[in-house]
Design a protein around this motif. Structure first.
Motif, PDB file in Angstrom:
ATOM      1  N   UNK A 100      96.898  91.995 113.068  1.00 22.65           N
ATOM      2  CA  UNK A 100      95.603  91.388 112.755  1.00 22.65           C
ATOM      3  C   UNK A 100      94.965  92.032 111.522  1.00 22.65           C
ATOM      4  N   UNK A 101      95.339  93.269 111.227  1.00 21.67           N
ATOM      5  CA  UNK A 101      94.827  93.938 110.031  1.00 21.67           C
ATOM      6  C   UNK A 101      95.507  93.447 108.754  1.00 21.67           C
ATOM      7  N   UNK A 102      96.779  93.082 108.848  1.00 23.21           N
ATOM      8  CA  UNK A 102      97.510  92.689 107.638  1.00 23.21           C
ATOM      9  C   UNK A 102      97.615  91.179 107.460  1.00 23.21           C
ATOM     10  N   UNK A 103      97.135  90.397 108.423  1.00 20.96           N
ATOM     11  CA  UNK A 103      97.204  88.941 108.303  1.00 20.96           C
ATOM     12  C   UNK A 103      95.823  88.339 108.530  1.00 20.96           C
ATOM     13  N   UNK A 104      95.763  87.038 108.482  1.00 18.75           N
ATOM     14  CA  UNK A 104      94.489  86.339 108.671  1.00 18.75           C
ATOM     15  C   UNK A 104      94.195  86.048 110.137  1.00 18.75           C
ATOM     16  N   UNK A 105      95.130  86.353 111.021  1.00 19.20           N
ATOM     17  CA  UNK A 105      94.929  86.114 112.452  1.00 19.20           C
ATOM     18  C   UNK A 105      93.969  87.136 113.046  1.00 19.20           C
ATOM     19  N   UNK A 106      93.194  86.699 114.028  1.00 19.77           N
ATOM     20  CA  UNK A 106      92.362  87.640 114.779  1.00 19.77           C
ATOM     21  C   UNK A 106      93.263  88.389 115.765  1.00 19.77           C
ATOM     22  N   UNK A 107      92.704  89.442 116.359  1.00 23.31           N
ATOM     23  CA  UNK A 107      93.479  90.196 117.341  1.00 23.31           C
ATOM     24  C   UNK A 107      93.883  89.306 118.512  1.00 23.31           C
ATOM     25  N   UNK A 108      92.955  88.475 118.980  1.00 26.99           N
ATOM     26  CA  UNK A 108      93.242  87.605 120.121  1.00 26.99           C
ATOM     27  C   UNK A 108      94.367  86.628 119.796  1.00 26.99           C
ATOM     28  N   UNK A 109      94.310  85.986 118.634  1.00 32.76           N
ATOM     29  CA  UNK A 109      95.369  85.052 118.231  1.00 32.76           C
ATOM     30  C   UNK A 109      96.703  85.777 118.103  1.00 32.76           C
ATOM     31  N   UNK A 110      96.661  86.949 117.491  1.00 30.56           N
ATOM     32  CA  UNK A 110      97.875  87.737 117.305  1.00 30.56           C
ATOM     33  C   UNK A 110      98.461  88.164 118.644  1.00 30.56           C
ATOM     34  N   UNK A 111      97.609  88.614 119.568  1.00 31.47           N
ATOM     35  CA  UNK A 111      98.072  89.053 120.883  1.00 31.47           C
ATOM     36  C   UNK A 111      98.696  87.893 121.655  1.00 31.47           C
ATOM     37  N   UNK A 112      98.047  86.744 121.649  1.00 34.30           N
ATOM     38  CA  UNK A 112      98.591  85.583 122.357  1.00 34.30           C
ATOM     39  C   UNK A 112      99.906  85.150 121.741  1.00 34.30           C
ATOM     40  N   UNK A 113      99.959  85.088 120.411  1.00 40.90           N
ATOM     41  CA  UNK A 113     101.165  84.643 119.715  1.00 40.90           C
ATOM     42  C   UNK A 113     102.333  85.599 119.927  1.00 40.90           C
ATOM     43  N   UNK A 114     102.081  86.876 119.791  1.00 41.28           N
ATOM     44  CA  UNK A 114     103.190  87.823 119.826  1.00 41.28           C
ATOM     45  C   UNK A 114     103.516  88.333 121.224  1.00 41.28           C
ATOM     46  N   UNK A 115     102.522  88.737 121.972  1.00 43.10           N
ATOM     47  CA  UNK A 115     102.792  89.390 123.248  1.00 43.10           C
ATOM     48  C   UNK A 115     102.946  88.377 124.381  1.00 43.10           C
ATOM     49  N   UNK A 116     102.019  87.450 124.494  1.00 44.95           N
ATOM     50  CA  UNK A 116     102.079  86.484 125.590  1.00 44.95           C
ATOM     51  C   UNK A 116     103.207  85.475 125.369  1.00 44.95           C
ATOM     52  N   UNK A 117     103.309  84.934 124.143  1.00 41.43           N
ATOM     53  CA  UNK A 117     104.364  83.963 123.852  1.00 41.43           C
ATOM     54  C   UNK A 117     105.686  84.632 123.489  1.00 41.43           C
ATOM     55  N   UNK A 120     107.693  88.413 118.826  1.00 39.45           N
ATOM     56  CA  UNK A 120     107.785  89.686 118.097  1.00 39.45           C
ATOM     57  C   UNK A 120     109.047  90.414 118.529  1.00 39.45           C
ATOM     58  N   UNK A 121     109.264  91.603 118.003  1.00 40.79           N
ATOM     59  CA  UNK A 121     110.514  92.337 118.234  1.00 40.79           C
ATOM     60  C   UNK A 121     110.711  92.736 119.685  1.00 40.79           C
ATOM     61  N   UNK A 122     109.671  92.843 120.448  1.00 33.89           N
ATOM     62  CA  UNK A 122     109.783  93.256 121.841  1.00 33.89           C
ATOM     63  C   UNK A 122     109.904  92.112 122.823  1.00 33.89           C
ATOM     64  N   UNK A 123     110.132  90.915 122.321  1.00 30.40           N
ATOM     65  CA  UNK A 123     110.129  89.740 123.206  1.00 30.40           C
ATOM     66  C   UNK A 123     111.228  89.778 124.260  1.00 30.40           C
ATOM     67  N   UNK A 124     112.290  90.510 124.021  1.00 38.74           N
ATOM     68  CA  UNK A 124     113.362  90.597 125.012  1.00 38.74           C
ATOM     69  C   UNK A 124     112.883  91.265 126.299  1.00 38.74           C
ATOM     70  N   UNK A 125     111.790  92.028 126.222  1.00 39.48           N
ATOM     71  CA  UNK A 125     111.244  92.668 127.409  1.00 39.48           C
ATOM     72  C   UNK A 125     110.736  91.616 128.393  1.00 39.48           C
ATOM     73  N   UNK A 126     110.175  90.512 127.874  1.00 42.75           N
ATOM     74  CA  UNK A 126     109.746  89.429 128.755  1.00 42.75           C
ATOM     75  C   UNK A 126     110.929  88.853 129.520  1.00 42.75           C
ATOM     76  N   UNK A 127     112.064  88.716 128.856  1.00 45.06           N
ATOM     77  CA  UNK A 127     113.259  88.199 129.513  1.00 45.06           C
ATOM     78  C   UNK A 127     113.709  89.166 130.611  1.00 45.06           C
TER      79      UNK A 127
END
Length: 145
Positions: A100-117, A120-127
């Motif tokens: 959220x600091x380096x892009x135009x996304x807010x923290x909430x948008x970034x968190x939903x996009x990367x962590x919930x959906x 990001x690099x850690x997405x295999x953890x959801x699997x």
């Protein structure tokens, strides 16, 4: 002499690193302006590392069926939440703050996009966590008390 459990842990760590390398290469392929030759090279390199996630899932199943068959459901679930899901969320929060600091996304948008959906690099953890839940539902040997 090393135990079977510690050998599995070493292999598990190696497979996680391989999976992260594969995820980073995939992300690099789509986010940077690479030419066709670089895409083809990255494609083949990524396929060299593609055994990571299936290897993690297979090793996870081996550990659950051989080493942890008598574990209670509550212990099993809490252990996996504590060692898989909570670190995933914490690292996801840090990564979302950074993004959220380096892009135009807010923290909430970034968190939903990367962590919930899982984009990001850690997405295999959801699997892995989804596999844990499925294993819990389908396991016949697990004690319910």
């Amino acid at each position: 002499m090393k135990t079977t459990k510690s050998n599995h842990q070493y292999i598990f760590i190696i497979l996680i690193v391989v999976t992260i390398i594969s995820q980073i290469l995939l992300s690099y392929t789509f986010r940077s302006g690479v030419d066709d030759n670089q895409i083809q090279t990255l494609f083949w390199i990524r396929h060299l590392f593609s055994f990571g996630l299936p290897g993690i899932i297979i090793l996870w199943q081996i550990q659950d069926t051989i080493l942890h068959t008598k574990t209670k459901v509550s212990t099993y679930l809490w252990r996996n939440i504590r060692y898989i899901f909570i670190p995933y969320i914490l690292l996801g929060i840090v990564y979302s703050l950074y993004n959220s600091q380096i892009s135009t996304e807010s923290f909430k948008e970034s968190f939903i996009n990367m962590v919930i959906q899982g984009n990001w690099h850690g997405s295999f953890v959801l699997v892995i966590f989804q596999f844990t839940i499925l294993n819990l539902f389908f396991s016949k040997n697990r004690s319910l008390s």
